[in-house]
Every structure is written in structure tokens, then in C-alpha cells.
Write a protein that holds these residues in place. Structure first.
Motif, PDB file in Angstrom:
ATOM      1  N   SER A 225       0.828  -1.207   0.000  1.00  0.00           N
ATOM      2  CA  SER A 225       0.000   0.000   0.000  1.00  0.00           C
ATOM      3  C   SER A 225       0.863   1.257   0.000  1.00  0.00           C
ATOM      4  O   SER A 225       0.578   2.230  -0.708  1.00  0.00           O
TER       5      SER A 225
ATOM      6  N   ASP B  63       2.303   1.975  -3.512  1.00  0.00           N
ATOM      7  CA  ASP B  63       1.305   2.622  -4.369  1.00  0.00           C
ATOM      8  C   ASP B  63       1.113   4.084  -3.977  1.00  0.00           C
ATOM      9  O   ASP B  63       1.012   4.967  -4.830  1.00  0.00           O
TER      10      ASP B  63
ATOM     11  N   THR C  11      -1.604   7.811 -12.751  1.00  0.00           N
ATOM     12  CA  THR C  11      -0.960   6.597 -12.214  1.00  0.00           C
ATOM     13  C   THR C  11      -1.936   5.420 -12.133  1.00  0.00           C
ATOM     14  O   THR C  11      -1.563   4.334 -11.686  1.00  0.00           O
TER      15      THR C  11
ATOM     16  N   THR D 196      -1.320   1.391 -11.352  1.00  0.00           N
ATOM     17  CA  THR D 196      -1.854   0.835 -10.111  1.00  0.00           C
ATOM     18  C   THR D 196      -2.677  -0.419 -10.378  1.00  0.00           C
ATOM     19  O   THR D 196      -2.522  -1.442  -9.704  1.00  0.00           O
TER      20      THR D 196
ATOM     21  N   THR E 203      -0.422  -3.390 -11.595  1.00  0.00           N
ATOM     22  CA  THR E 203       0.338  -3.974 -10.494  1.00  0.00           C
ATOM     23  C   THR E 203      -0.555  -4.824  -9.601  1.00  0.00           C
ATOM     24  O   THR E 203      -0.205  -5.949  -9.222  1.00  0.00           O
ATOM     25  N   SER E 204      -1.737  -4.299  -9.275  1.00  0.00           N
ATOM     26  CA  SER E 204      -2.666  -5.032  -8.411  1.00  0.00           C
ATOM     27  C   SER E 204      -3.141  -6.312  -9.076  1.00  0.00           C
ATOM     28  O   SER E 204      -3.223  -7.367  -8.436  1.00  0.00           O
TER      29      SER E 204
ATOM     30  N   THR F 193      -5.080  -1.096  -2.651  1.00  0.00           N
ATOM     31  CA  THR F 193      -5.263  -0.372  -3.908  1.00  0.00           C
ATOM     32  C   THR F 193      -6.320   0.711  -3.743  1.00  0.00           C
ATOM     33  O   THR F 193      -6.139   1.858  -4.180  1.00  0.00           O
TER      34      THR F 193
ATOM     35  N   SER G  43      -4.914   3.628  -1.478  1.00  0.00           N
ATOM     36  CA  SER G  43      -3.915   4.498  -2.105  1.00  0.00           C
ATOM     37  C   SER G  43      -4.573   5.468  -3.085  1.00  0.00           C
ATOM     38  O   SER G  43      -4.070   6.577  -3.309  1.00  0.00           O
TER      39      SER G  43
END
Length: 292
Positions: free
Chosen positions: A202, A205, A236, A240, A243-244, A277, A280
């Protein structure tokens, strides 16, 4: 790979009050579950015996449970994992017996059920050791949060951003803990490791979003702060989500195929990645905006 061609224009900051409401409900429910129901602490924290055994034919958990109870063990938990021939056994903390004596009694019971049984794992943790591990886990979590606050403050030189990061870092593990309290899943040292990983995930991010916020403020000094934050989050967002998603694929496979040994660990990561996620995007940036 990008999920959005060009920059999206989602008004995240306009929906922050709804996000606050959702987070408040989740936070209160989690705290309530922790206070009134509590965590199902594993052998790591309470002390006890954990055995994993593989039988040559289909195991009978109920029969094994009665055998352990007949031998004087109380509150015995026996369940299959992986296949019908694999069993996981959990016994309460030993009292007045040495580890070797307990191991010998357990082996006798298992070999009476199947002479060729293979004991793949046997862990015995005393109550005192369990208490020490529990205290160490609490210290590790608190120390992590303090170091995160210091790191973000030194990196961005703004207490507003530090406040947003630390609240998000507190928000995520509390909700994961609430999930474990509500579901009754075993909470052991592997979950503590998952919690620390969730906090780091977290924070990573959050730092990416905050870096973009700082860049956008330097370029658009006259723009309204909420517009700068919206732009930063949107720019971004693709990274994000990507990546998640890739991380979730791995931990979901662990959850489905890893068996009971990895179940708590992977479940904590799944919940933590989803919440991390979300926090952030909404909590960290929104708190930084309203604190300013």
C-alpha cells in the motif's frame, strides 16, 4: 500494457466523502469484530501442537479425532487438506509434558490408524513462546507504522502527505484483521508477514501517487489542489491497476491451490491488496487534500 489510452478523467476527489463513509463502516465493523469476537489465534501465538500427516489410504478425520480424545487430548481439530489422504491436526498447548513425549503419543495414535503413515510436519510451541511471538508481532507492526510516517515525512517534507500515508497504512491492516475476526480463519505468524507485506504494498502505491502529486503541483501551481490530485491519481491509475492485477493472480492461485498451510497467508494478501489499492487511490490522497 495500459488499461487506459491516454489519461483517464475520473473525479476521484469528488467521491471522497462516499469513500470516507465506506471506510468508516469497514473500520468500525472491523474494530467491533476484533473487540467482541476476537482473532482465532494459531499455535504460533497460543502455543500448541500442529501435525500434518499423509495416509496410504483415505483418512477418517472423525475417527482420528475420537482416537485423540480417547488418548486424553482435548479440543482436537482434525481436517483434510490437499487430498483425502492428507490431514492437518491441531492440539491445545501441552501442559506438563515434554515435546518428545507428546510427539511419541501422537505418532502412536497415527500409526494405530495406519502403520505406514508419513508425518510431514510436527510443530510444538509452548504457551510462553507463543506469548513472546505475539508480543514481537505487535512490536513489529507498530514499528513499521512509525517508520512509514518518518519516511514519508522526510521524502515529501509535508505533514499532510505523511498523515494521508499513515492513515492508509493503519486503515489497511485493521480491515484485514477485521476480515480474520469475522471469518474465524486462523491468525498465525504467516498472517503477520502478510500484513507487513500489505503495508509495504500500500505504501509503494501511495508513494507513486504522491510523487506524481508533487510533480503536478510544481507544474500547475495555480490549479486547484483537488484538480491536481485527480490528475495525479488518473495518471498513475493504469500502473496501479496493472500492479494489483498481476499480484492478485499469484495470490489467488496460492489461495486456491496452496492448501491450508498457505490459506491464511494468501487470504490476507488478497484482501490486503484489494483494500490497499483502494486506500492508495482514495484514502491517502483524500486525507492529504482535506488536511491541507
Amino acid at each position: 500494457m495500459e488499461f487506459f489510452k491516454g489519461n483517464s478523467a475520473i473525479g476521484f476527489m469528488q467521491g471522497r466523502k462516499l469513500a470516507y463513509l465506506v471506510s468508516t463502516i469497514l473500520f468500525v465493523v472491523s474494530i467491533g469484530a476484533l473487540v467482541f469476537k476476537g482473532l482465532n489465534l494459531g499455535v504460533d501465538f497460543t502455543g500448541g501442537v500442529t501435525i500434518e500427516a499423509k495416509f496410504t489410504q483415505q483418512a477418517q478425520p472423525e475417527t482420528l479425532r475420537r482416537s485423540f480424545e480417547a488418548a486424553g487430548f482435548e479440543d482436537v481439530q482434525v481436517q483434510n487438506f490437499g487430498s483425502s489422504r492428507d490431514v492437518a491436526i491441531r492440539l491445545p498447548p501441552p501442559s506438563g509434558e515434554t515435546a518428545d513425549a507428546i510427539r511419541s503419543r501422537v505418532e502412536t495414535i497415527l500409526r494405530a490408524a495406519d502403520a505406514n503413515v508419513v508425518i510431514s510436519r510436527a510443530e510444538i510451541v509452548g504457551p510462553q513462546v507463543g506469548a513472546e511471538l505475539r508480543n514481537s508481532a505487535i512490536v513489529a507492526l507498530i514499528s513499521t507504522l512509525i517508520l512509514i510516517f518518518i519516511y514519508v515525512f522526510l521524502r515529501f517534507h509535508a505533514w499532510q502527505l505523511s498523515a494521508g500515508a499513515i492513515l492508509a497504512a493503519i486503515h489497511d491492516p485493521i480491515i484485514v484483521l477485521g476480515f480474520f475476526a469475522i471469518t474465524g480463519m486462523v491468525f498465525d505468524l504467516s498472517v503477520v508477514a502478510a500484513l507487513l507485506a500489505v503495508i509495504g504494498y500500500s505504501l509503494n502505491d501511495t508513494v507513486v501517487v504522491f510523487d506524481r502529486i508533487r510533480e503536478r503541483f510544481e507544474v500547475n501551481k495555480r490549479m486547484e489542489p483537488f484538480m491536481v490530485l485527480d490528475q495525479s491519481v488518473n495518471q498513475t491509475l493504469s500502473r496501479t491497476i496493472m500492479t494489483s492485477l498481476t499480484t492478485l493472480i499469484v495470490v489467488i492461485v496460492l489461495l486456491l491451490l496452496g492448501g491450508p498451510v498457505l490459506q491464511s497467508f494468501s487470504a490476507a494478501l488478497v484482501v490486503g491488496i484489494l483494500i490497499g489499492t483502494y486506500s492508495s487511490i482514495y484514502i491517502a490522497a483524500s486525507v492529504a487534500l482535506d488536511a491541507g
